[in-house]
Scaffold this motif. Structure first.
Motif, PDB file in Angstrom:
ATOM      1  N   CYS A 115      -8.499  -1.332   8.446  1.00 26.64           N
ATOM      2  CA  CYS A 115      -8.182  -2.321   9.482  1.00 26.64           C
ATOM      3  C   CYS A 115      -7.787  -1.590  10.779  1.00 26.64           C
ATOM      4  O   CYS A 115      -6.908  -0.713  10.749  1.00 26.64           O
ATOM      5  CB  CYS A 115      -7.040  -3.217   9.019  1.00 26.64           C
ATOM      6  N   ARG A 135       3.703  -0.676   8.745  1.00 25.00           N
ATOM      7  CA  ARG A 135       2.671  -1.558   9.292  1.00 25.00           C
ATOM      8  C   ARG A 135       3.229  -2.867   9.813  1.00 25.00           C
ATOM      9  O   ARG A 135       2.500  -3.677  10.363  1.00 25.00           O
ATOM     10  CB  ARG A 135       1.586  -1.810   8.251  1.00 25.00           C
ATOM     11  N   CYS A 169      -3.974  -1.157  11.897  1.00 26.83           N
ATOM     12  CA  CYS A 169      -2.941  -0.770  10.929  1.00 26.83           C
ATOM     13  C   CYS A 169      -2.737   0.745  10.881  1.00 26.83           C
ATOM     14  O   CYS A 169      -3.706   1.505  10.793  1.00 26.83           O
ATOM     15  CB  CYS A 169      -3.349  -1.285   9.556  1.00 26.83           C
ATOM     16  N   ARG A 221      -4.633  -8.398  -0.769  1.00 26.93           N
ATOM     17  CA  ARG A 221      -5.814  -8.657   0.062  1.00 26.93           C
ATOM     18  C   ARG A 221      -6.612  -9.754  -0.632  1.00 26.93           C
ATOM     19  O   ARG A 221      -6.636  -9.831  -1.853  1.00 26.93           O
ATOM     20  CB  ARG A 221      -6.676  -7.395   0.148  1.00 26.93           C
ATOM     21  N   CYS A 267      -3.454   3.275   1.443  1.00 26.75           N
ATOM     22  CA  CYS A 267      -4.431   2.187   1.470  1.00 26.75           C
ATOM     23  C   CYS A 267      -5.797   2.724   1.907  1.00 26.75           C
ATOM     24  O   CYS A 267      -5.899   3.419   2.916  1.00 26.75           O
ATOM     25  CB  CYS A 267      -3.979   1.099   2.435  1.00 26.75           C
TER      26      CYS A 267
HETATM   27  S1  SF4 Z   1      -3.585  -4.080   6.965  1.00 31.10           S
HETATM   28 FE1  SF4 Z   1      -5.520  -3.227   6.136  1.00 31.10          FE
HETATM   29  S2  SF4 Z   1      -5.288  -0.984   6.270  1.00 31.10           S
HETATM   30 FE2  SF4 Z   1      -3.242  -1.899   6.515  1.00 31.10          FE
HETATM   31  S3  SF4 Z   1      -2.336  -1.905   4.482  1.00 31.10           S
HETATM   32 FE3  SF4 Z   1      -3.302  -3.907   4.751  1.00 31.10          FE
HETATM   33  S4  SF4 Z   1      -5.382  -3.673   3.949  1.00 31.10           S
HETATM   34 FE4  SF4 Z   1      -4.548  -1.602   4.239  1.00 31.10          FE
END
Ligand code: SF4
Length: 483
Positions: free
Chosen positions: A219, A25, A222, A291, A215
């Protein structure tokens, strides 16, 4: 189709194509990040560990971290003479990364060239069509698939493998997630030059530890769900502790960065891990990503006790509506609480912001910069939203004609806009990024407070050096007028 031999010697490399983070990511240029940290190639170390269990001789080469060139790569190929080359590729560096396959084939035409990386979960066939020197690509979590290939299993049966068969390009079964992460061996750190990877503030040895994968969040920018799935798979706290102990005892590493897509998500697991670490009195310190909606007083209390000194949060925006549209599922109030909890417990916070989505305007970006200032975390980064192929954001930008580079081409990195918004040009976005970093980091109060908090002259000097490097980079761009 069968490989009739077992492959014995494997060269695993980050090619000399630029110093990039090579996470699923985060595929950004290291120099584009405010906190410049060079992390060990954990992906390669995991693959090598699995191959060593099969009796392979492995060599890991992280050319960008050592500032080495293609000549060094070719020298390694001539001397080591691998049976298989594993290339870890990113989307922004794809063409330069795959140059490794071309160079290798001119020296060792029989050697198998395999590339892995998040980008191949979308561009597997396209890559093999475009780059004839690449024999195969691996998608998804590829450790066990590579092991199966090296062990002589037919490519037809290998999950996540795309390969050539005569003139055709074929796909094996769908990639499989590794159900039991504890069953993986610890990364082969004995093959790394561990002295290269250091904490940017203290300059002490640093390593990353993969604590969990997957996860459940959505999002839109991502790719993690596609590669590692929506279910979080956790390593057991005991297994993680054992790896930490190995790092401390065998490699004298006491600085860690937990790599997990959502490290603080499972509260009970997190507290159990922190209790275990705290009980050992290992004198370590560590950082992690989180988060803003998965942090609370009890979690942070235990994290601090176990040695946590910094937490990164993807705050992303100062505009509630933008957060909804990017499906962050987190609010501005949660961000305020998360940063103030860090402050209360003496844990540094690093907030990441992002703009460049189709709906972004001068106003939404202005709000984001103002929110960053209001939050006042210890560190912050502003990235220009980067449309990784296969993400919803990429599809959205493509559909609206907002991509400003040809599909299938290499893009430079997260500081260089490769999209425009409905109202802003790529140049506007780049100017905003420079302006935001300049405006927030160059506050005299912020500078004094940050230096004061270090409580150590050498660390303060490292901060000054980092700030000068950052300032020089921004000055080059500052010639552009303010947005
Ligand atoms: S950006 Fe969003 S989807 Fe990607 S790892 Fe972080 S919380 Fe999870």
């Amino acid at each position: 189709m069968e490989l009739l031999w077992k492959l014995k010697k494997v060269l695993l490399c980050h090619p000399p194509s630029g110093l990039y983070r090579r996470d699923d990511r985060c595929q950004s240029k290291v120099d584009d990040q405010t906190v410049r940290v060079v992390l060990p190639p954990l992906d390669l170390a995991y693959h090598a560990a699995v191959l060593e269990r099969l009796g392979c001789q492995c060599k890991i080469a992280d050319y960008p971290s050592e500032h080495l060139t293609w000549e060094n790569f070719e020298k390694d190929v001539r001397e080591f003479r691998p049976d298989l080359l594993l290339i870890s590729a990113t989307y922004p560096t794809l063409a330069s990364d795959l140059e490794a396959a071309k160079r290798l084939k001119t020296l060792l035409p029989e050697c198998l060239t395999v590339a892995r990386g998040e980008v191949f979960s979308v561009w597997d066939k396209l890559t093999l069509q475009k780059y004839p020197h690449v024999d195969m690509v691996l998608t998804g979590e590829s450790e066990l698939s590579l092991a199966a290939l090296v062990d002589g299993r037919s490519p037809v049966d290998i999950p996540g493998l795309t390969y050539r068969y005569g003139e055709q390009i074929l796909r094996g079964p769908e990639p499989e997630l590794i159900a039991d992460l504890d069953a993986l061996p610890f990364p082969a750190r004995h093959l790394l030059k561990n002295h290269l990877y250091r904490s940017p503030d203290s300059n002490q040895l640093l390593t990353t530890i993969c604590a969990a994968r997957g996860c459940p969040s959505e999002c839109i920018f991502c790719p993690v769900r596609r590669v590692s799935g929506v279910k979080i798979r956790l390593r057991s706290p005991e297994n993680i502790l054992e790896e930490i102990q190995e790092c401390v005892e065998k490699y004298h590493i006491r600085d860690f960065l937990f790599h997990a897509d959502t490290f603080t998500y499972h509260k009970r697991w997190l507290i159990e891990l922190c209790r275990l670490i705290a009980d050992q009195d290992l004198e370590i310190r560590w950082g992690c990503n989180s988060r803003v909606d998965t942090i609370d007083e009890e979690r942070i209390f235990w994290m601090k006790r176990a040695g946590c000194w910094i937490i990164g949060f993807g705050v992303e925006s100062g505009d509630e509506q933008s957060l909804l549209w990017m499906r962050k599922n987190a609010s501005l109030d949660q961000a305020r609480k998360a940063i103030s909890l860090c402050r209360k417990y003496g844990v540094r916070s690093h907030a990441f912001f992002m703009f460049g989505f189709p709906w972004d305007t001068h106003q939404t970006i202005r709000q984001t910069v103002a929110f960053a200032k209001e939050l006042s975390p210890d560190f912050f980064d502003f990235n220009i939203a980067f449309p990784l192929p296969g993400t919803e954001f990429y599809e959205m930008a493509k559909e609206e004609g907002l991509l400003v580079f040809p599909e299938g081409e290499e893009a430079e990195g997260y500081a260089k806009a490769i999209v425009r918004t409905r109202t802003l040009s790529p140049e506007d976005l780049e100017r905003w990024r420079t302006h935001a970093l300049w405006r927030l980091y160059l506050r005299p109060g912020y500078i004094l407070k940050t230096l004061w908090k270090t409580r150590s002259l050498p660390v303060a000097l490292n901060y000054v050096k980092a700030a000068m490097r950052r300032g020089r980079g921004l000055l080059k761009k500052k010639s552009n007028p303010q947005p």
